[in-house]
Design a protein around this motif. Sequence first.
Motif, PDB file in Angstrom:
ATOM      1  N   GLY A   1       0.675  -1.193   0.042  1.00 29.51           N
ATOM      2  CA  GLY A   1       0.117  -0.064  -0.088  1.00 29.51           C
ATOM      3  C   GLY A   1       0.862   1.288   0.258  1.00 29.51           C
ATOM      4  N   ILE A   2       0.419   2.112   0.766  1.00 29.64           N
ATOM      5  CA  ILE A   2       1.149   3.628   0.763  1.00 29.64           C
ATOM      6  C   ILE A   2       2.539   3.303   1.343  1.00 29.64           C
ATOM      7  N   GLY A   3       2.772   2.511   2.028  1.00 23.27           N
ATOM      8  CA  GLY A   3       4.049   2.262   2.720  1.00 23.27           C
ATOM      9  C   GLY A   3       5.129   1.914   1.665  1.00 23.27           C
ATOM     10  N   ALA A   4       4.566   0.820   0.830  1.00 21.91           N
ATOM     11  CA  ALA A   4       5.405   0.303  -0.501  1.00 21.91           C
ATOM     12  C   ALA A   4       5.676   1.401  -1.488  1.00 21.91           C
ATOM     13  N   ALA A   5       4.420   2.194  -1.689  1.00 20.42           N
ATOM     14  CA  ALA A   5       4.786   3.227  -2.696  1.00 20.42           C
ATOM     15  C   ALA A   5       5.679   4.295  -2.314  1.00 20.42           C
ATOM     16  N   THR A   6       5.674   4.547  -0.982  1.00 19.45           N
ATOM     17  CA  THR A   6       6.520   5.613  -0.467  1.00 19.45           C
ATOM     18  C   THR A   6       8.017   5.229  -0.599  1.00 19.45           C
ATOM     19  N   ALA A   7       8.195   3.894  -0.254  1.00 23.30           N
ATOM     20  CA  ALA A   7       9.818   3.295  -0.347  1.00 23.30           C
ATOM     21  C   ALA A   7      10.004   3.632  -1.805  1.00 23.30           C
ATOM     22  N   ALA A   8       9.376   3.471  -3.013  1.00 22.28           N
ATOM     23  CA  ALA A   8       9.576   3.392  -4.062  1.00 22.28           C
ATOM     24  C   ALA A   8       9.782   4.848  -4.580  1.00 22.28           C
ATOM     25  N   ALA A   9       9.044   5.762  -4.212  1.00 16.67           N
ATOM     26  CA  ALA A   9       9.160   7.167  -4.460  1.00 16.67           C
ATOM     27  C   ALA A   9      10.410   7.801  -3.938  1.00 16.67           C
ATOM     28  N   PHE A  10      10.799   7.508  -2.645  1.00 14.98           N
ATOM     29  CA  PHE A  10      12.001   8.006  -1.981  1.00 14.98           C
ATOM     30  C   PHE A  10      13.106   7.265  -2.812  1.00 14.98           C
ATOM     31  N   LEU A  11      13.174   5.983  -3.000  1.00 13.12           N
ATOM     32  CA  LEU A  11      14.224   5.398  -3.711  1.00 13.12           C
ATOM     33  C   LEU A  11      14.713   6.168  -4.969  1.00 13.12           C
ATOM     34  N   ALA A  12      13.713   6.176  -5.840  1.00 18.00           N
ATOM     35  CA  ALA A  12      13.384   7.154  -7.260  1.00 18.00           C
ATOM     36  C   ALA A  12      14.077   8.652  -6.887  1.00 18.00           C
ATOM     37  N   ALA A  13      14.011   9.063  -5.747  1.00 10.74           N
ATOM     38  CA  ALA A  13      14.354  10.546  -5.634  1.00 10.74           C
ATOM     39  C   ALA A  13      15.895  10.524  -4.969  1.00 10.74           C
TER      40      ALA A  13
ATOM     41  N   ALA B   1     -15.534   5.091  -3.190  1.00  8.41           N
ATOM     42  CA  ALA B   1     -15.045   5.860  -4.198  1.00  8.41           C
ATOM     43  C   ALA B   1     -15.716   7.292  -4.486  1.00  8.41           C
ATOM     44  N   GLY B   2     -17.093   7.055  -4.716  1.00  4.98           N
ATOM     45  CA  GLY B   2     -17.914   8.076  -5.060  1.00  4.98           C
ATOM     46  C   GLY B   2     -17.895   9.321  -3.833  1.00  4.98           C
ATOM     47  N   MET B   3     -17.416   8.839  -2.611  1.00  3.82           N
ATOM     48  CA  MET B   3     -17.401  10.029  -1.685  1.00  3.82           C
ATOM     49  C   MET B   3     -16.291  11.018  -1.981  1.00  3.82           C
ATOM     50  N   SER B   4     -15.527  10.922  -2.736  1.00  3.42           N
ATOM     51  CA  SER B   4     -14.048  11.658  -3.220  1.00  3.42           C
ATOM     52  C   SER B   4     -14.940  12.766  -4.365  1.00  3.42           C
ATOM     53  N   ALA B   5     -14.368  14.013  -4.351  1.00  3.07           N
ATOM     54  CA  ALA B   5     -14.893  14.805  -5.602  1.00  3.07           C
ATOM     55  C   ALA B   5     -14.437  14.281  -6.750  1.00  3.07           C
ATOM     56  N   PHE B   6     -13.761  13.406  -7.100  1.00  2.00           N
ATOM     57  CA  PHE B   6     -13.321  12.952  -8.187  1.00  2.00           C
ATOM     58  C   PHE B   6     -13.815  11.588  -8.653  1.00  2.00           C
ATOM     59  N   ASP B   7     -14.677  10.906  -7.793  1.00  2.00           N
ATOM     60  CA  ASP B   7     -15.296   9.686  -7.891  1.00  2.00           C
ATOM     61  C   ASP B   7     -14.505   8.645  -8.094  1.00  2.00           C
ATOM     62  N   ARG B   8     -13.296   8.564  -7.110  1.00  2.00           N
ATOM     63  CA  ARG B   8     -12.551   7.496  -7.304  1.00  2.00           C
ATOM     64  C   ARG B   8     -11.590   7.190  -6.006  1.00  2.00           C
ATOM     65  N   LEU B   9     -10.953   6.358  -5.900  1.00  2.05           N
ATOM     66  CA  LEU B   9     -10.184   6.042  -5.005  1.00  2.05           C
ATOM     67  C   LEU B   9      -8.738   6.598  -5.115  1.00  2.05           C
ATOM     68  N   ILE B  10      -8.077   7.140  -4.126  1.00  2.00           N
ATOM     69  CA  ILE B  10      -6.736   7.624  -4.161  1.00  2.00           C
ATOM     70  C   ILE B  10      -5.739   6.380  -4.428  1.00  2.00           C
ATOM     71  N   GLU B  11      -4.756   6.665  -5.232  1.00  2.00           N
ATOM     72  CA  GLU B  11      -3.480   5.782  -5.688  1.00  2.00           C
ATOM     73  C   GLU B  11      -2.761   5.878  -4.495  1.00  2.00           C
ATOM     74  N   PRO B  12      -2.139   4.694  -3.938  1.00  2.55           N
ATOM     75  CA  PRO B  12      -1.072   4.902  -2.945  1.00  2.55           C
ATOM     76  C   PRO B  12       0.185   5.823  -3.336  1.00  2.55           C
ATOM     77  N   ARG B  13       0.451   5.906  -4.784  1.00  4.11           N
ATOM     78  CA  ARG B  13       1.445   6.534  -5.050  1.00  4.11           C
ATOM     79  C   ARG B  13       1.230   8.329  -5.012  1.00  4.11           C
ATOM     80  N   GLU B  14       0.101   8.375  -4.940  1.00  4.31           N
ATOM     81  CA  GLU B  14      -0.255   9.918  -4.754  1.00  4.31           C
ATOM     82  C   GLU B  14      -0.064  10.261  -3.254  1.00  4.31           C
ATOM     83  N   ILE B  15      -0.205   9.442  -2.335  1.00  6.05           N
ATOM     84  CA  ILE B  15       0.142   9.759  -1.147  1.00  6.05           C
ATOM     85  C   ILE B  15       1.587   9.823  -0.820  1.00  6.05           C
TER      86      ILE B  15
END
Length: 231
Positions: A12-24, A190-204
């Motif tokens: 989830g968010i943790g794995a996506a965060t690890a990938a983002a920081f590694l890429a940076a 998902a419909g509770m967001s103004a974009f009618d979708r779930l957030i992707e872990p990479r966005e966090i």
Amino acid sequence: MKLLVITGASAGIGAATAAAFLAAGHKVVNLSRRPCPVRGATHITCDLSNPDFLDTVSDQLGPMLREAEQTALVHNASRLSPDTAMATPSDALREIIELNIVAANTLNHYVIPTMGAGSSVLLVGSTLSEKAVPGSYSYVISKHAIVGMMRALCQDLAGTGIHSACICPGFTDTEMLREHVPGDAMASIAGMSAFDRLIEPREIAETLLFAAANPVVNGAVIHANLGQRER
């Protein structure tokens, strides 16, 4: 060397965060029971709900902390239990608080003294850090406490060059959400967001990376939720 120390980067968010920081360009070390799936990240197996977990990680983690010029400490690990105020005995609440709050304090106490200027302590909160819903009693309590911890860190770290922020995701497409929400209810969630979708872990993950690099957000609660429909 820039270092990311993150908890719960096995999915989830943790794995996506690890990938983002590694890429940076960061060196990344994950602390959790399950391994981090991101190639290039260092994984240290530990049970954060065990009060003595630091004894199992310090030999590996300590040298990396001393080598780092800047460290981003991201408290991401947490447990979401379907519980209520009327049916949660104190022993069960203590187990959740141990993982969701006390483990973060243990790491703060260990890591912050090693941090150089430009470092950060980032906490992953939730929409439920500032409101409540039925059936998430212990999670709501702990996520409210996360905001308090971040605000106290901001005050106590003033003048050190270390900043803190709390990122509060909305409904994010993670293993934990799918375990907590029945499949037939996912579309309405998902419909509770103004974009009618779930957030992707990479966005966090990208929001956390931004917060780590920008001390102007010190003491801030950042709502990363796509905007939620108020009904």
